[in-house]
Scaffold this active site. Structure first.
Site, short mmCIF file in Angstrom:
data_model
loop_
_atom_site.label_atom_id
_atom_site.label_comp_id
_atom_site.label_asym_id
_atom_site.label_seq_id
_atom_site.Cartn_x
_atom_site.Cartn_y
_atom_site.Cartn_z
N HIS A 25 4.70 0.29 0.13
CA HIS A 25 5.47 -0.48 1.10
C HIS A 25 4.65 -1.62 1.67
O HIS A 25 3.42 -1.68 1.49
CB HIS A 25 6.03 0.43 2.20
CG HIS A 25 4.99 1.24 2.89
ND1 HIS A 25 4.44 2.38 2.33
CD2 HIS A 25 4.39 1.09 4.10
CE1 HIS A 25 3.56 2.89 3.17
NE2 HIS A 25 3.49 2.12 4.24
N ARG A 37 5.06 6.21 13.42
CA ARG A 37 4.95 6.85 12.10
C ARG A 37 4.50 8.30 12.25
O ARG A 37 3.56 8.59 13.01
CB ARG A 37 3.93 6.10 11.24
CG ARG A 37 3.84 6.64 9.81
CD ARG A 37 2.86 5.84 9.00
NE ARG A 37 1.54 6.44 9.00
CZ ARG A 37 0.45 5.86 8.48
NH1 ARG A 37 0.52 4.67 7.94
NH2 ARG A 37 -0.71 6.48 8.51
N HIS A 87 0.84 -1.21 0.00
CA HIS A 87 0.00 0.00 0.00
C HIS A 87 0.87 1.25 0.00
O HIS A 87 2.07 1.20 0.29
CB HIS A 87 -0.92 0.01 1.23
CG HIS A 87 -0.18 0.14 2.53
ND1 HIS A 87 0.49 -0.91 3.12
CD2 HIS A 87 0.01 1.21 3.35
CE1 HIS A 87 1.06 -0.50 4.23
NE2 HIS A 87 0.80 0.79 4.40
N ASP A 142 0.54 5.03 1.94
CA ASP A 142 -0.18 5.43 3.15
C ASP A 142 -1.37 6.36 2.85
O ASP A 142 -1.25 7.36 2.14
CB ASP A 142 0.78 6.14 4.12
CG ASP A 142 1.69 5.16 4.86
OD1 ASP A 142 1.32 3.98 4.99
OD2 ASP A 142 2.77 5.58 5.32
FE LIG Z 1 1.95 2.05 5.72
#
Ligand SMILES: [Fe+2]
Length: 295
Positions: free
Chosen positions: A245, A260, A91, A93
């Site tokens: 990723h 994140r 995917h 983000d």
């Molecule tokens: Fe991600």
């Protein structure tokens, strides 16, 4: 001494011997645009340090449109294998909103002794790999991205997976993005699909799956990948506009915790300049700055 070393044939550079804050921004941003993913070994940043580093690239988003942040840190998303989420789906983000993050940063707090790596793919290289007729076909396609699909699947320690999915989809977003996005900083075209892309506009579910699978196979070719093996204290930054990723679910019930922090992005544009549009949901201004949504 600062050392910058390419670590993949088509994506990725590792940077050692420098405080990530000490690199001049033009150089830092140039490296990110060129290599698409930068690995700072032993960066040793704390929460404030990661926030400050990410903010060098622009205004920060909230942690996530629907998932709660780290307690008291509204811009930090915990990425914790114990929470029942394993991001073992390719995917980009938060592509289900109108303005997906431009840049993502990940900081390793706890990593398993083996496995738990992060794979990052160069979606511009994938586009270049397409045979001419497929490239022209992809140029004309649009895909609907949504958070409401089976992204969160039960894993070995997934007692909370159902609850996580309920939270993840508590507000439903559907956004149409061009399948080929032109990078706003470099003009480079790349495939802009990934797990949240669930439907090709104008095609049936079955046709959409087949077309997306065909294009996605170019993104995930081994030639286009970087594999990051984490050590605690490492910091990774990737260009979320032109990469995908994947976190392999290969560490059983061992702990793995990353944090994140993401930087707000613009409204994607395709090869004709036409921009993405909302199909369902709002511009998520509680999550990402309204200014970007208007650009
Ligand atoms: Fe991600």
């Amino acid at each position: 001494m600062t050392e910058i070393r390419r670590i993949g044939g088509r994506i990725g550079a590792e940077i050692t011997g420098v405080d990530p804050h000490a690199l001049p921004f033009d150089e830092l941003n140039g490296l990110l645009l060129e290599h698409k993913a930068l690995v700072f070994r032993g960066a040793g940043l704390d929460e404030d340090g990661q926030l400050r580093f990410a903010a060098r690239f622009g205004e920060l988003t909230g942690a996530h449109p629907t998932v709660p942040s780290v307690h008291g840190r509204p811009q930090i998303l915990p990425v914790d294998g114990d929470e029942g989420i394993r991001s073992n789906v390719w995917h980009t983000d938060v592509t289900f909103v109108l303005t997906p993050p431009a840049v993502s940063t990940l900081r390793a707090l706890v990593v398993p002794p083996y496995g738990g790596h992060t794979l990052i793919a160069n979606s511009a290289a994938a586009y270049r790999d397409l045979p001419g007729p497929l490239r022209e076909f992809a140029d004309r396609l649009w895909a609907v991205h949504t958070n409401d699909y089976d992204y969160v699947r039960p894993g070995p320690t997934a007692a909370g997976a159902e609850e996580y999915r309920r939270v993840f989809t508590s507000t439903r977003y559907r956004t149409a993005h061009p399948v080929v996005r032109v990078h706003p900083g470099t003009g480079e075209p790349g495939l802009f699909i990934g797990g949240f892309a669930q439907q090709i506009v104008g095609l049936s579910n079955t046709e959409s799956r087949d077309i997306l699978r065909l294009l996605q196979a170019y993104v995930t070719r081994p030639e286009n990948l970087l594999r990051v093996q984490w050590n605690p204290g490492d910091l990774v930054v990737f260009d979320n506009r032109i990469t995908q990723h994947y976190a392999p679910d290969d560490y059983g019930d061992l702990p793995r915790v990353l944090h994140r922090v993401t930087v707000a992005g613009d409204v994607p544009a395709g090869v004709t300049g036409e921009r993405s549009r909302i199909i369902e949901g709002d511009p998520a201004t509680h999550y990402t700055p309204a200014l970007s949504a208007a650009s």
